[in-house]
Scaffold this active site. Structure first.
Site, PDB file in Angstrom:
ATOM      1  N   LEU A   5       1.038  -0.919   0.173  1.00  0.00           N
ATOM      2  CA  LEU A   5       0.083   0.103   0.150  1.00  0.00           C
ATOM      3  C   LEU A   5       0.326   1.553   0.160  1.00  0.00           C
ATOM      4  O   LEU A   5       0.182   1.989  -0.268  1.00  0.00           O
ATOM      5  CB  LEU A   5      -0.295   0.208   1.375  1.00  0.00           C
ATOM      6  CG  LEU A   5      -1.708  -0.946   1.039  1.00  0.00           C
ATOM      7  CD1 LEU A   5      -2.335  -1.179   2.661  1.00  0.00           C
ATOM      8  CD2 LEU A   5      -2.570  -1.809   0.291  1.00  0.00           C
ATOM      9  N   TYR A  57      -1.411 -11.449  14.572  1.00  0.00           N
ATOM     10  CA  TYR A  57      -1.735  -9.780  13.881  1.00  0.00           C
ATOM     11  C   TYR A  57      -2.753  -9.472  14.170  1.00  0.00           C
ATOM     12  O   TYR A  57      -3.371  -8.148  14.591  1.00  0.00           O
ATOM     13  CB  TYR A  57      -1.482 -10.485  12.383  1.00  0.00           C
ATOM     14  CG  TYR A  57      -2.021  -9.011  11.613  1.00  0.00           C
ATOM     15  CD1 TYR A  57      -1.378  -7.508  11.088  1.00  0.00           C
ATOM     16  CD2 TYR A  57      -3.546  -8.851  10.975  1.00  0.00           C
ATOM     17  CE1 TYR A  57      -1.902  -6.725  10.507  1.00  0.00           C
ATOM     18  CE2 TYR A  57      -3.830  -7.979   9.661  1.00  0.00           C
ATOM     19  CZ  TYR A  57      -3.157  -7.335   9.515  1.00  0.00           C
ATOM     20  OH  TYR A  57      -3.357  -6.509   8.009  1.00  0.00           O
ATOM     21  N   ILE A  72      -7.466  -5.443   0.883  1.00  0.00           N
ATOM     22  CA  ILE A  72      -7.406  -4.601  -0.538  1.00  0.00           C
ATOM     23  C   ILE A  72      -6.643  -5.506  -1.431  1.00  0.00           C
ATOM     24  O   ILE A  72      -5.667  -5.999  -1.774  1.00  0.00           O
ATOM     25  CB  ILE A  72      -6.385  -3.517   0.501  1.00  0.00           C
ATOM     26  CG1 ILE A  72      -6.742  -2.644   1.953  1.00  0.00           C
ATOM     27  CG2 ILE A  72      -6.033  -2.172  -0.658  1.00  0.00           C
ATOM     28  CD1 ILE A  72      -8.440  -2.211   1.523  1.00  0.00           C
TER      29      ILE A  72
HETATM   30  N1  NAI Z   1      -2.908  -5.060   2.653  1.00  0.00           N
HETATM   31  C1  NAI Z   1      -4.038  -5.420   2.851  1.00  0.00           C
HETATM   32  O1  NAI Z   1      -4.789  -6.052   2.790  1.00  0.00           O
HETATM   33  C2  NAI Z   1      -4.166  -4.459   4.387  1.00  0.00           C
HETATM   34  C3  NAI Z   1      -3.186  -4.162   5.283  1.00  0.00           C
HETATM   35  N2  NAI Z   1      -4.091  -3.632   6.291  1.00  0.00           N
HETATM   36  C4  NAI Z   1      -2.368  -2.558   7.156  1.00  0.00           C
HETATM   37  O2  NAI Z   1      -2.058  -2.243   6.395  1.00  0.00           O
HETATM   38  C5  NAI Z   1      -0.909  -1.390   6.697  1.00  0.00           C
HETATM   39  C6  NAI Z   1       0.544  -1.679   5.085  1.00  0.00           C
HETATM   40  O3  NAI Z   1      -0.360  -3.223   4.639  1.00  0.00           O
HETATM   41  P1  NAI Z   1       0.507  -3.724   3.740  1.00  0.00           P
HETATM   42  O4  NAI Z   1       1.455  -2.321   2.010  1.00  0.00           O
HETATM   43  O5  NAI Z   1      -0.147  -5.133   2.807  1.00  0.00           O
HETATM   44  O6  NAI Z   1       1.655  -4.727   4.699  1.00  0.00           O
HETATM   45  P2  NAI Z   1       3.198  -4.946   3.615  1.00  0.00           P
HETATM   46  O7  NAI Z   1       3.295  -5.660   4.758  1.00  0.00           O
HETATM   47  O8  NAI Z   1       2.944  -5.626   2.106  1.00  0.00           O
HETATM   48  O9  NAI Z   1       4.531  -4.091   3.512  1.00  0.00           O
HETATM   49  C7  NAI Z   1       4.829  -4.009   5.455  1.00  0.00           C
HETATM   50  C8  NAI Z   1       6.329  -3.493   5.414  1.00  0.00           C
HETATM   51  O10 NAI Z   1       6.838  -3.253   6.335  1.00  0.00           O
HETATM   52  C9  NAI Z   1       7.868  -3.526   6.163  1.00  0.00           C
HETATM   53  N3  NAI Z   1       8.519  -3.544   7.255  1.00  0.00           N
HETATM   54  C10 NAI Z   1       8.536  -5.130   8.269  1.00  0.00           C
HETATM   55  N4  NAI Z   1       9.327  -4.749   9.041  1.00  0.00           N
HETATM   56  C11 NAI Z   1       9.413  -3.145   9.174  1.00  0.00           C
HETATM   57  C12 NAI Z   1      10.374  -2.343  10.205  1.00  0.00           C
HETATM   58  N5  NAI Z   1      11.103  -3.112  11.662  1.00  0.00           N
HETATM   59  N6  NAI Z   1      10.339  -1.653  10.142  1.00  0.00           N
HETATM   60  C13 NAI Z   1       9.995  -0.811   9.224  1.00  0.00           C
HETATM   61  N7  NAI Z   1       9.044  -1.232   8.282  1.00  0.00           N
HETATM   62  C14 NAI Z   1       9.383  -2.936   8.249  1.00  0.00           C
HETATM   63  C15 NAI Z   1       8.770  -4.351   5.078  1.00  0.00           C
HETATM   64  O11 NAI Z   1       9.403  -4.246   4.863  1.00  0.00           O
HETATM   65  C16 NAI Z   1       7.130  -3.654   4.496  1.00  0.00           C
HETATM   66  O12 NAI Z   1       7.540  -3.220   3.470  1.00  0.00           O
HETATM   67  C17 NAI Z   1       0.145  -2.712   7.566  1.00  0.00           C
HETATM   68  O13 NAI Z   1       0.099  -2.312   8.571  1.00  0.00           O
HETATM   69  C18 NAI Z   1      -1.217  -3.450   7.718  1.00  0.00           C
HETATM   70  O14 NAI Z   1      -1.722  -4.132   9.100  1.00  0.00           O
HETATM   71  C19 NAI Z   1      -4.782  -3.445   7.051  1.00  0.00           C
HETATM   72  C20 NAI Z   1      -5.378  -4.472   6.376  1.00  0.00           C
HETATM   73  C21 NAI Z   1      -5.552  -4.852   5.400  1.00  0.00           C
HETATM   74  C1  AKB Z   2      -7.240  -8.118   5.816  1.00  0.00           C
HETATM   75  C2  AKB Z   2      -5.367  -7.822   6.123  1.00  0.00           C
HETATM   76  O1  AKB Z   2      -6.047  -7.305   7.371  1.00  0.00           O
HETATM   77  C3  AKB Z   2      -4.256  -7.866   5.243  1.00  0.00           C
HETATM   78  N1  AKB Z   2      -4.541  -8.593   3.452  1.00  0.00           N
HETATM   79  C4  AKB Z   2      -4.415 -10.008   5.373  1.00  0.00           C
HETATM   80  O2  AKB Z   2      -4.797 -10.944   5.296  1.00  0.00           O
HETATM   81  O3  AKB Z   2      -3.882 -10.199   6.259  1.00  0.00           O
END
Ligand code: NAI
Ligand code: AKB
Length: 369
Positions: A63, A191, A221
């Site tokens: 994201l 999580y 997402i």
């Molecule tokens: N993608 C989805 O469907 C959803 C995402 N979210 C939330 O949105 C946020 C972003 O999600 P995504 O981009 O999908 O996650 P992602 O898993 O694709 O990216 C997470 C990023 O955090 C970084 N990371 C890990 N350890 C770290 C550290 N110690 N310091 C700094 N960065 C670190 C990773 O390198 C990675 O680039 C998260 O908090 C997630 O829980 C919530 C619901 C749905």
């Molecule tokens: C819905 C979320 O938080 C995420 N895409 C997951 O499946 O863990």
């Protein structure tokens, strides 16, 4: 003595209308992060511009780059700093400020906030649901200890803070169809537990110290040009890629597993809108946001309208299935719609057309080269 001086520095929290100390209690103790009570904690004002100066943590995941693009259009390229612990690809590195930031390193975080005069922080770093179950201690460190660092740096520097939560913050004892904002939250993944903790800690810092904490619970997402990072809803992203490229897809969830989902453009717009909403319009600090809910079977039916040869098969991953079976089927986001005017643009048909157009054009370009 320090404590007495702190008590003198009380003010009325604009957020809750109650008298509250200005700083988190951590600063009263012997923490290495202790700060002189007479220091000036308020964010600098920027002559000539009202734009926030933004930091995005964990910005190289599914994201973050999209969020940076949206915010840079609104606030200017140089006002949005993307950060992560991974090396950025060329196109990201050249598209605007990028910086190394490990959220487990408080000093590094503080330096970045100070040196870049950050005023808004979007905290995206996390380990998602499936990958978190495979690595519980790392998930606990990043999602919980990291969050504590973020809350402290945000409170210390008077930042507006966005932390995303998730449908995964609910569990098998929550009402699942629909799931309201306020109900039982007993998730069974690290999580989910860490996200409930983030919601509660953020709200606590808001009511106790006046931190401008804002949180949306995102559905799964779906994005075209970025890959998911190890979640339970990842199938709905990979399905489009495989449908366009191979005409078939093997799904790791059962055909009838219903989950709330959202197209990335809606998700990022919701994020910006809640951050820009006047504080007085927010009756809560953590909101569900919703767009659509579907099962793999229903998604495949919609894809079949465009790709008649498409075939879906099922090879269920028991860990992901157990997680999905404990999550909401449908989200009630009426409070977000009422309070700050949330409205989604993408339902299932628009999602499928948009995703297939993207992957179709990508496949055609690849074939032409
Ligand atoms: N993608 C989805 O469907 C959803 C995402 N979210 C939330 O949105 C946020 C972003 O999600 P995504 O981009 O999908 O996650 P992602 O898993 O694709 O990216 C997470 C990023 O955090 C970084 N990371 C890990 N350890 C770290 C550290 N110690 N310091 C700094 N960065 C670190 C990773 O390198 C990675 O680039 C998260 O908090 C997630 O829980 C919530 C619901 C749905
Ligand atoms: C819905 C979320 O938080 C995420 N895409 C997951 O499946 O863990």
């Amino acid at each position: 003595m320090l404590f007495i001086r702190m008590l003198r520095r009380v003010g009325q929290s604009p957020a809750c209308g109650r008298w509250a100390p200005v700083l988190p209690v951590r600063f009263l103790g012997v923490s290495p992060r202790q700060i002189p009570a007479d220091a000036n904690f308020h964010s600098v004002s920027f002559p000539g511009t009202d734009h926030p100066r933004v930091l995005i943590t964990g910005g190289l995941g599914q994201l973050g780059v999209g969020l940076a693009n949206l915010l840079r259009k609104r606030f200017g390229k140089d006002n949005v700093v993307l950060s992560d612990i991974r090396k950025p690809p060329d196109h990201v590195f050249h598209s605007g400020p990028f910086i190394y930031s490990d959220i487990l390193d408080y000093k590094n975080l503080r330096e970045i906030v100070v040196n870049n005069r950050i005023t808004w922080l979007f905290h995206y770093s996390a380990l998602l649901s499936a990958i978190g179950e495979a690595n519980v201690s790392l998930a606990r460190a990043v999602n919980i200890t990291g969050l504590h660092n973020i809350l402290d740096v945000a409170a210390e520097h008077n930042l507006r803070l966005f932390v995303p939560s998730t449908i995964g913050a609910f569990g098998p004892t929550s009402p699942r169809n629909p799931t309201p904002d306020l109900c039982i939250q007993r998730p069974r993944t690290i999580y989910g537990v860490s996200k409930v903790h983030a919601e509660l800690m953020g709200e606590y810092y808001h009511y106790r110290y006046g931190l401008d904490f804002r949180c949306l619970r995102y559905p799964g997402i779906i994005s075209a040009d970025s890959q998911p990072g190890g979640g339970t809803t990842d199938y709905a992203v990979r399905l489009f890629h495989d449908a366009a490229k191979h005409g078939k897809f093997e799904c790791n969830l059962e055909a009838r597993t219903r989950l709330p989902m959202m197209y990335i453009d809606d998700c990022l717009r919701a994020t910006l809108e809640v951050m820009e909403a006047p504080a007085e319009s927010l009756s809560m600090r953590t909101y569900n946001v919703s767009a659509m809910s579907f099962t793999p079977e229903e998604l495949a039916q919609e894809v079949l309208k465009h790709v008649p040869e498409f075939q879906i098969t099922y090879n269920v991953d028991t860990v992901r299935q157990a997680i999905a079976d404990s999550w909401p089927m449908k989200f009630d986001d009426s409070n977000a719609r009422k309070d700050w005017g949330w409205k989604h643009d993408f339902d299932l048909p628009e999602l499928v057309t948009t995703m297939l157009n993207f992957h179709g054009s990508e496949t055609r370009v690849a074939q032409a080269n």
